[in-house]
Motif scaffolding. Structure first.
Motif, PDB file in Angstrom:
ATOM      1  N   GLN A   9     -65.567  41.508 -42.581  1.00 47.66           N
ATOM      2  CA  GLN A   9     -64.971  42.201 -41.441  1.00 47.66           C
ATOM      3  C   GLN A   9     -65.494  41.604 -40.148  1.00 47.66           C
ATOM      4  N   CYS A  10     -64.581  41.442 -39.203  1.00 48.03           N
ATOM      5  CA  CYS A  10     -64.951  40.892 -37.898  1.00 48.03           C
ATOM      6  C   CYS A  10     -65.694  41.965 -37.099  1.00 48.03           C
ATOM      7  N   GLY A  11     -66.849  41.567 -36.528  1.00 47.94           N
ATOM      8  CA  GLY A  11     -67.638  42.512 -35.745  1.00 47.94           C
ATOM      9  C   GLY A  11     -67.008  42.815 -34.399  1.00 47.94           C
ATOM     10  N   ALA A  12     -66.089  41.970 -33.931  1.00 51.95           N
ATOM     11  CA  ALA A  12     -65.500  42.166 -32.599  1.00 51.95           C
ATOM     12  C   ALA A  12     -64.163  42.902 -32.671  1.00 51.95           C
ATOM     13  N   CYS A  13     -63.231  42.424 -33.482  1.00 55.88           N
ATOM     14  CA  CYS A  13     -61.894  43.033 -33.487  1.00 55.88           C
ATOM     15  C   CYS A  13     -61.617  43.864 -34.734  1.00 55.88           C
ATOM     16  N   GLY A  14     -62.520  43.821 -35.707  1.00 52.97           N
ATOM     17  CA  GLY A  14     -62.371  44.687 -36.880  1.00 52.97           C
ATOM     18  C   GLY A  14     -61.475  44.142 -37.973  1.00 52.97           C
ATOM     19  N   CYS A  45     -66.014  32.874 -39.582  1.00 56.86           N
ATOM     20  CA  CYS A  45     -65.533  33.385 -38.293  1.00 56.86           C
ATOM     21  C   CYS A  45     -64.174  34.055 -38.478  1.00 56.86           C
ATOM     22  N   CYS A  46     -63.890  34.965 -37.558  1.00 57.45           N
ATOM     23  CA  CYS A  46     -62.629  35.712 -37.627  1.00 57.45           C
ATOM     24  C   CYS A  46     -61.448  34.783 -37.353  1.00 57.45           C
ATOM     25  N   SER A  47     -60.415  34.873 -38.182  1.00 59.50           N
ATOM     26  CA  SER A  47     -59.250  33.998 -37.998  1.00 59.50           C
ATOM     27  C   SER A  47     -58.384  34.485 -36.840  1.00 59.50           C
ATOM     28  N   ARG A  48     -58.627  35.719 -36.336  1.00 60.88           N
ATOM     29  CA  ARG A  48     -57.841  36.209 -35.206  1.00 60.88           C
ATOM     30  C   ARG A  48     -58.541  35.954 -33.876  1.00 60.88           C
ATOM     31  N   CYS A  49     -59.856  36.308 -33.792  1.00 61.94           N
ATOM     32  CA  CYS A  49     -60.499  36.221 -32.481  1.00 61.94           C
ATOM     33  C   CYS A  49     -61.668  35.235 -32.452  1.00 61.94           C
ATOM     34  N   GLY A  50     -62.068  34.698 -33.604  1.00 57.19           N
ATOM     35  CA  GLY A  50     -63.121  33.686 -33.607  1.00 57.19           C
ATOM     36  C   GLY A  50     -64.536  34.236 -33.631  1.00 57.19           C
TER      37      GLY A  50
HETATM   38 ZN   LIG Z   1     -61.905  39.242 -34.849  1.00 54.24          ZN
END
Ligand SMILES: [Zn+2]
Length: 320
Positions: A166-171, A148-153
């Motif tokens: 790469q995060c699919g939501a925030c990039g 999971c993304c460490s910035r937005c989860g």
């Molecule tokens: Zn993210």
């Protein structure tokens, strides 16, 4: 003369052409996956399938074809490790138990599954295979804990042949992690400083070590860690050699440090003991003939190599 040292067994070069510049080339990565000779090292909860010799004295990694991997389950991701000289692309993947519960028989065929540390200590793999599996395990351990993304989860996906997520939501991009640590042999007046961490087996002494913290340079990290753990002041610091230490993903930066003081003030939180050892004592610990039965870490470790270099006279104030 001060020399840099070459740590044995676990080092950096796997013998594969990594093709780092082509990992972002999706056509290249697609053709590598489809290559008829592509081979995959499957890990099972980061444990390693091996084929031991009948007498157990040596072993080989158990490689699979892409087809055989998919017969077990669809991996979350493949990591491209590189190409063999023959042109065969080499991949690794990691199955978690939840993914393989429908294919228990196929997993059973992969046994025995070995732990990397015990494979390294036993020395039963060829040097080349040990290097490949060390890199494979370090990368898959990173993937296993970066779901999971460490910035937005949100969920992150693998890109660039498994060398970026790469995060699919925030990039947000994340890259395989290495933790730099300093590992140092401090010497003074012909003696070297070795310590015992609380977790060490009885009678084991090793070089002091610690993680490089934000704001540290290597030299400061050496001086800070030695002072924190033992109270000893360190003057000159010289780089001696380095070693990837995939348990799970450290980079050990080996150094020599010039001890400026003798008195030991131990930090009970960090170590249980530390002592100054003469060259003769250190030699007997390497040879496992110390009168008190004191030992040093195994020969695959850079700690061993640093101590050996001190005993050989190529590391220390005499060699500086
Ligand atoms: Zn993210």
């Amino acid at each position: 003369m001060h020399k840099t040292i070459t740590p044995p067994k676990i080092s950096a070069q796997t013998g594969l052409e990594r093709h780092a510049d082509r990992r972002t080339d999706t056509a290249f990565m697609g053709s590598a996956r489809a290559h008829p000779d592509a081979k995959v090292l499957p890990l099972f909860d980061l444990r390693i399938p091996i084929v031991p010799a009948l007498d157990g004295s040596e072993a080989q990694l158990r490689w699979l074809s892409m087809h055989d991997v998919y017969a077990i389950a669809k991996p979350n991701e493949f990591v491209f490790l590189g190409e063999e000289e023959s042109g065969a692309p080499v991949f690794t993947c990691n199955f978690q138990a939840l993914q393989t519960y429908r294919s228990a028989a196929a997993v059973e065929e992969m046994k025995p599954l070995a732990d990397l540390r015990s494979l390294a200590l036993q020395g039963i793999l060829s040097q080349e295979e040990l290097l490949v599996v060390s890199q494979a395990r370090a990368l898959m351990a990173w993937h296993a804990v970066h779901r999971c993304c460490s910035r937005c989860g949100a969920q992150v996906r693998s890109h660039d042949g498994g060398w970026r997520r790469q995060c699919g939501a925030c990039g947000l991009d994340t890259y395989p992690r290495m933790d730099p640590a300093v590992i140092m042999l401090v010497t003074r007046n012909g003696r070297c400083l070795l310590g015992r961490e609380h977790r060490f087996p009885d009678k084991l002494f090793s070089t002091l070590a610690g993680y490089v913290e934000p704001g540290d340079d290597i030299e400061y990290a050496v001086r800070r860690e030695v002072r924190e753990e033992t109270g000893v002041q360190v003057g000159q610091v010289r780089y001696a050699g380095s070693q990837p230490w995939p348990f799970p993903h450290s980079l050990m930066i080996g150094c020599w440090g010039e001890g400026l003081s003798d008195e030991l003030t131990l930090s009970a939180a960090e170590i249980s003991d530390a002592r100054w050892f003469t060259r003769e004592e250190a030699a007997s610990m390497l040879a496992k003939s110390h009168p008190e039965g004191l030992e040093v870490p195994p020969s695959i470790s850079i700690a061993y190599t640093l101590i050996q270099s001190f005993v050989d006279g190529t590391l220390g104030e005499a060699a500086a």
